[in-house]
Enzyme design. Structure first.
Site, PDB file in Angstrom:
ATOM      1  N   ARG A   1      -1.904   8.777  11.912  1.00 52.75           N
ATOM      2  CA  ARG A   1      -2.550   7.487  12.148  1.00 52.75           C
ATOM      3  C   ARG A   1      -3.670   7.678  13.169  1.00 52.75           C
ATOM      4  O   ARG A   1      -3.436   8.222  14.250  1.00 52.75           O
ATOM      5  CB  ARG A   1      -1.500   6.527  12.713  1.00 52.75           C
ATOM      6  CG  ARG A   1      -2.008   5.160  13.087  1.00 52.75           C
ATOM      7  CD  ARG A   1      -1.861   4.227  11.913  1.00 52.75           C
ATOM      8  NE  ARG A   1      -2.316   2.877  12.205  1.00 52.75           N
ATOM      9  CZ  ARG A   1      -1.506   1.891  12.587  1.00 52.75           C
ATOM     10  NH1 ARG A   1      -0.220   2.131  12.767  1.00 52.75           N
ATOM     11  NH2 ARG A   1      -1.995   0.669  12.786  1.00 52.75           N
TER      12      ARG A   1
ATOM     13  N   ARG B   1      -2.893   7.597  17.685  1.00 48.80           N
ATOM     14  CA  ARG B   1      -2.302   6.255  17.779  1.00 48.80           C
ATOM     15  C   ARG B   1      -1.902   5.892  19.196  1.00 48.80           C
ATOM     16  O   ARG B   1      -1.625   4.734  19.483  1.00 48.80           O
ATOM     17  CB  ARG B   1      -1.111   6.100  16.841  1.00 48.80           C
ATOM     18  CG  ARG B   1      -0.034   7.114  17.078  1.00 48.80           C
ATOM     19  CD  ARG B   1       1.133   6.817  16.179  1.00 48.80           C
ATOM     20  NE  ARG B   1       2.118   6.021  16.926  1.00 48.80           N
ATOM     21  CZ  ARG B   1       3.296   5.694  16.457  1.00 48.80           C
ATOM     22  NH1 ARG B   1       3.641   6.051  15.244  1.00 48.80           N
ATOM     23  NH2 ARG B   1       4.155   5.027  17.194  1.00 48.80           N
TER      24      ARG B   1
ATOM     25  N   GLU C   1      -5.623   6.523   8.046  1.00 47.98           N
ATOM     26  CA  GLU C   1      -4.819   7.741   8.058  1.00 47.98           C
ATOM     27  C   GLU C   1      -5.741   8.944   7.966  1.00 47.98           C
ATOM     28  O   GLU C   1      -6.588   9.013   7.075  1.00 47.98           O
ATOM     29  CB  GLU C   1      -3.875   7.722   6.852  1.00 47.98           C
ATOM     30  CG  GLU C   1      -2.729   8.685   6.964  1.00 47.98           C
ATOM     31  CD  GLU C   1      -1.559   8.113   7.774  1.00 47.98           C
ATOM     32  OE1 GLU C   1      -1.667   6.969   8.272  1.00 47.98           O
ATOM     33  OE2 GLU C   1      -0.560   8.832   7.918  1.00 47.98           O
TER      34      GLU C   1
ATOM     35  N   GLU D   1       0.862  -1.185   0.000  1.00 45.66           N
ATOM     36  CA  GLU D   1       0.000   0.000   0.000  1.00 45.66           C
ATOM     37  C   GLU D   1       0.894   1.229   0.000  1.00 45.66           C
ATOM     38  O   GLU D   1       2.068   1.141   0.337  1.00 45.66           O
ATOM     39  CB  GLU D   1      -0.819   0.077   1.311  1.00 45.66           C
ATOM     40  CG  GLU D   1      -1.941  -0.892   1.455  1.00 45.66           C
ATOM     41  CD  GLU D   1      -2.504  -0.819   2.884  1.00 45.66           C
ATOM     42  OE1 GLU D   1      -2.751   0.299   3.374  1.00 45.66           O
ATOM     43  OE2 GLU D   1      -2.673  -1.889   3.484  1.00 45.66           O
TER      44      GLU D   1
ATOM     45  N   LYS E   1       7.583  -0.719   6.763  1.00 45.73           N
ATOM     46  CA  LYS E   1       7.421   0.562   6.067  1.00 45.73           C
ATOM     47  C   LYS E   1       8.736   0.907   5.375  1.00 45.73           C
ATOM     48  O   LYS E   1       9.828   0.628   5.908  1.00 45.73           O
ATOM     49  CB  LYS E   1       7.012   1.665   7.030  1.00 45.73           C
ATOM     50  CG  LYS E   1       8.012   1.961   8.130  1.00 45.73           C
ATOM     51  CD  LYS E   1       7.509   3.080   9.037  1.00 45.73           C
ATOM     52  CE  LYS E   1       8.397   3.189  10.266  1.00 45.73           C
ATOM     53  NZ  LYS E   1       7.769   3.963  11.351  1.00 45.73           N
TER      54      LYS E   1
ATOM     55  N   LYS F   1       2.218   4.584   1.736  1.00 42.90           N
ATOM     56  CA  LYS F   1       2.298   5.107   3.101  1.00 42.90           C
ATOM     57  C   LYS F   1       1.888   6.562   3.039  1.00 42.90           C
ATOM     58  O   LYS F   1       2.555   7.380   2.397  1.00 42.90           O
ATOM     59  CB  LYS F   1       3.722   4.970   3.652  1.00 42.90           C
ATOM     60  CG  LYS F   1       3.845   5.478   5.070  1.00 42.90           C
ATOM     61  CD  LYS F   1       5.144   5.037   5.705  1.00 42.90           C
ATOM     62  CE  LYS F   1       5.345   5.597   7.104  1.00 42.90           C
ATOM     63  NZ  LYS F   1       4.229   6.204   7.787  1.00 42.90           N
TER      64      LYS F   1
END
Ligand SMILES: [Zn+2]
Ligand SMILES: [Zn+2]
Lengths: 542, 338
Positions: A230, A245, A270, A223, A403, A225
């Protein structure tokens, strides 16, 4: 109140995180219920008393001391609460000193006029620190630089529990947290009472070169980023929440999202801002636009119109009573897609604020590297890899999610000011303000563009520190002005994650996460970058 | 006689024309009366210096034996005749050897407090109020926000932090003359009998205090020995250093130090924050607001002259009290670190 004031005094001056945690846990051990719970609520700002206005405190002081002397003192001290607390004349013979519990319980139950009478009496009985804490508490101005998260870490440490368990319970608990403390001291765990609770988040590892052979891309789903924040959006019946988060409730700043949650679900995604002029789907604006909406308790209608927020969803943790976290990522994804599609079909013209973070087809490392280096949008900061079979667990489990952030932006800047650090670094000049060249009337001048205080080794820090001391041209308290002109100056290669426009900075730009990536001892200061170089890195205007 | 004729401010300091001497002159003069050994009051290079024996010793320690051409030692209470002007010294309670200067001539008596404080100090004699026509008072902490708390309580904060952070060195910034020894004495009184480490710049003054009868207990230089592991020697220890050393390269030899600073300025949070202090200890060798105003009331002079610090606020207070008061605007006295 005296013990609580002592706690605040220690926390305010202590820079180290671990030291703060120790001060808090020692306090939890020493203070009884319900005082320690009220203290927690006051620090995490879950306690809003606000019975008294700052102006009333000033009037109260005028009744006791010479106004001219108070004004001189206020001028000198700066902070009204502190000046008032310090100048208040002692009145010996007051034999009852109020506790924090007295203060909270009394102030919550009285009118403004009564509150002022009570506060006046307590002023006589308290010392200066106690008065200061009381004023901050009663006027709702308690800001001591301790994040709610740190208090939760300290509570976890105190009870020997994982912090995620505390985060998960948090929103079902009420000050003064008697059931929480009882559990931390060996009692029964409080039932998770809240509707729409926070579920501690699953995090990813950054990909280093050495990790690549360990990652089987065939098992992974890729996906983008996204460069937002978050969040977890949860609705359960009438309860709607947006959590950060770390489990802080930030819904107050996002009523547009709260109003557009048609489902009973917990969505991981997000938070981004879209361009209201593009009708189609959500055209994502760069991080700088989102920044306008962060760190506020409330938001204006105008701001919601010009900077509308939405959530780009990538995971579904809970749906209509069912905990989906034990399911593999693939299945959660399918349920998420189904949910969003269903809602879209149910009201195609509604004010939708959720969309899907697409799965991108990036089958090999070459494709990933290309996508990472040339993302299609400014609001993308890299790529994500998630194992299709991964169940959702809090924390950073090994090998499940990865990531791969894009390379940072780089610029060569010249150090202009240096400031002494804190704690271990208190004898080093470790915080640097740096600038780039800008045309001025008589040649060029440096304009400050940011501040950095990490990115170098201890060895390098020693060298920079020596350079600062040897090249100081002026001192202002803990700050030194360092020689920086066309002929001499230390060039720092600065890495940063993004650039936004800013009216608060003289340079007109603001960097995200700047850090020193290299020391350019070799580079003449006049060859550092110019402001034009930075301006070219700005995202396009809205 | 008019008080202005007996003592008046000049660029070099307070001058007494009939006696031809200066009190705490900031420039070299023929004859100086020095109230105490702090650098802004006691300078070297005067033709003659009259001071208490302790102050003379302190000056010799700081500046070398030849700090003046002629020393004149005056015991507390001993009346000295300077060209027909009577002068004697009275304890000021500021640091070891500190004194107020009492000047009397033709029926007019003026008292120069120098720096002073009223609370107990285990390293020096306490302040004694002297009735007079004109009181010339310092006003370093001359704002009503400055109310120094009980010293024992502040020292207890340091002891508590040592318990809470036994793996960290505790670096205490304190003036090398007076404050350092006072903090050490208070620690001893409150039961701390471990070795206290001191910065090199304090060694000779601490030795002098010991020699003059102020026991400081076990002290050791805060130097790292050759070889490995020496840094760990300071874990959980108290290290006393001059304020200027706290942000210097010298401070790096200690493991993750708790930076403490013993100063009256620590009363104001912003000041403490600015200096990067983690443990502010509000301990001052100057009178706080209450001590200043109590002293004026107790001495009850016909006139109050204010110097050295926040003159405006103390003058304002005195006027509201119905007193005759004026600021002196003397320059050259700095107590930024007290
Ligand atoms: Zn002094
Ligand atoms: Zn002084």
């Amino acid at each position: 109140m005296i013990r609580f004031a002592g706690l605040l005094d220690r926390l305010i001056f202590t820079p180290g995180r671990n030291a703060k945690v120790r001060i808090l846990t020692d306090y939890f051990r020493e203070a009884p219920d319900p005082e320690r719970g009220w203290a927690v609520a006051a620090i995490t700002r879950d306690l809003d008393i606000k019975t008294i206005k700052a102006g009333q405190i000033k009037q109260l002081v005028y009744t006791r001391v010479d106004g001219a002397l108070f004004d001189m003192s206020h001028d000198y001290v700066g902070d009204l609460a502190e000046a008032a607390a310090l100048i208040w004349p002692e009145k010996p013979g007051q034999n009852y000193v109020p506790t924090l519990t007295d203060a909270v319980e009394t102030l919550n139950g009285v009118t403004r006029t009564e509150a002022l009478e009570v506060v006046e009496r307590w002023f006589d009985a308290l010392d200066a620190s106690g008065r200061w804490a009381l004023i901050k508490l009663a006027t709702g101005g308690l800001r001591i630089g301790v994040a709610a998260r740190l208090v939760k870490v300290a509570l976890a440490e105190y009870g020997g529990k994982p912090v995620q368990e505390i985060e998960e319970l948090w929103h079902g608990l009420k000050p003064p947290y008697l059931s929480l403390f009882s559990w931390l001291e060996g009692g029964e765990k409080p039932a998770s009472a809240a509707a729409a609770p926070f579920r501690p988040v699953m995090l990813s590892h950054p990909i280093e070169e050495a990790d690549k052979p360990k990652i089987d891309l065939a098992e992974m789903s890729a996906e983008w980023k996204w460069d937002g924040i978050r969040v977890q959006a949860v609705r359960e019946g009438d309860e709607r929440r947006v959590y950060s988060r770390t489990g802080d409730d930030i819904g107050g700043a996002f009523p547009d999202i709260l109003a557009a949650m048609p489902f009973d679900a917990a969505i991981d995604g997000e938070l981004l801002v879209f361009d209201p002029h593009v009708r189609d789907r959500f055209a994502v604006r760069p991080f700088n636009d989102l920044q306008q909406r962060l760190n506020r308790k409330t938001v204006s209608q105008k701001m919601m119109k010009s900077h509308p927020a939405f959530i780009r969803a990538y995971d579904l943790l809970w749906l209509e009573g069912e905990d989906l976290r034990p399911l593999p990522f693939e299945e959660r994804r399918a349920r998420l897609e189904g949910l969003l599609l269903r809602e879209h079909r149910a009201s195609p013209d509604g004010d939708e604020r959720f969309d899907l973070s697409e799965v991108v087809d990036l089958p090999d490392w070459d494709a990933l590297a290309t996508a990472r280096a040339n993302p299609p949008l400014d609001a993308i900061e890299g790529v994500m890899l998630k194992r299709r079979s991964s169940v959702y667990v809090p924390g950073r489990p090994k090998g499940e999610w990865w990531k791969w952030k894009r390379e940072p932006f780089l610029v060569d800047a010249v150090m202009m000011y240096a400031q002494r650090g804190h704690g271990k670094r208190s004898s080093y000049y470790s915080d640097y303000t740096f600038g780039v060249w800008k045309d001025a009337e008589n040649g060029r001048e440096l304009v400050p563009v940011g501040k950095a205080y990490h990115g170098f080794t201890d060895e390098e820090l020693r060298k920079i520190d020596k350079y600062v001391r040897d090249n100081t041209i002026a001192r202002y308290g803990p700050v030194r002005s360092v020689r920086a002109d066309e002929d001499k100056g230390l060039v720092l290669e600065i890495a940063f994650e993004g650039l936004g426009r800013s009216t608060r900075h003289k340079s007109g730009v603001a960097m995200r996460f700047p850090r020193v990536s290299r020391l350019r001892w070799d580079k003449p200061s006049r060859e550092a970058d110019t402001i034009e170089t930075l301006e070219a890195m700005l995202p396009e205007e809205a | 006689m008019k008080p202005e004729a007996l003592l008046h401010p000049t660029p070099a300091g307070l001058y007494c024309p009939p006696g031809d001497f200066y009190i705490d002159p900031v420039r070299p003069v023929d004859r100086a009366v020095v109230t105490h050994g702090h650098a802004d009051h006691a300078r070297s290079g005067h033709g003659a210096v009259l001071a208490t024996p302790e102050t003379l010793e302190i000056m010799a320690t700081r500046y070398g034996e030849d700090f003046t051409e002629r020393r004149q030692s005056a015991e507390i209470g001993e009346v000295v005749n300077l060209n027909g002007v009577a002068l004697w010294l009275v304890p000021a309670g500021h640091v070891l050897g500190s004194a107020q200067a009492v000047v009397e001539h033709k029926g007019t008596r003026m008292v120069v407090t120098g720096d002073y404080k009223r609370r107990r100090d285990p390293t020096c004699a306490g302040f004694e109020p002297v009735p007079c026509d004109v009181l010339i008072s310092e006003a370093t902490f001359g704002l009503p926000v400055f109310r120094h708390p009980d010293t024992a309580g502040e020292v207890a904060k340091l002891l508590h932090s040592l318990e809470q952070f036994p793996e960290r060195a505790h670096l205490v910034g304190a003036y090398a003359l007076g404050k350092a020894q006072r903090i050490i004495r208070h620690l001893r009184e409150q039961g701390y009998d471990e070795t206290i480490y001191i910065h090199g710049a304090m060694q000779r003054l601490c030795d002098l205090y010991e020699r003059l009868g102020v026991p400081l207990g076990p002290l050791a230089p805060a130097t790292v020995k050759d070889g490995r592991g020496a840094k760990q020697d300071f874990e959980g220890k108290v290290v006393v250093c001059p304020p200027s050393a706290m942000g210097s390269t010298w401070a790096r030899r200690f493991p993750d130090p708790v930076i403490a600073f013993a100063s009256g300025w620590m009363r104001v949070r912003q000041r403490a924050k600015q200096k990067g202090v983690e443990l502010p200890l509000i301990v001052s060798d100057h009178a706080d607001w209450d001590e200043l105003t109590d002293t004026v009331r107790e001495v009850d002079p016909h006139q109050l002259w204010v110097t050295h610090g926040r003159e405006d606020a103390l003058v304002r207070w005195a006027e509201v009290e119905g007193r005759v008061a004026r600021p002196l605007h003397l320059i050259g006295y700095e107590d930024e670190n007290d």
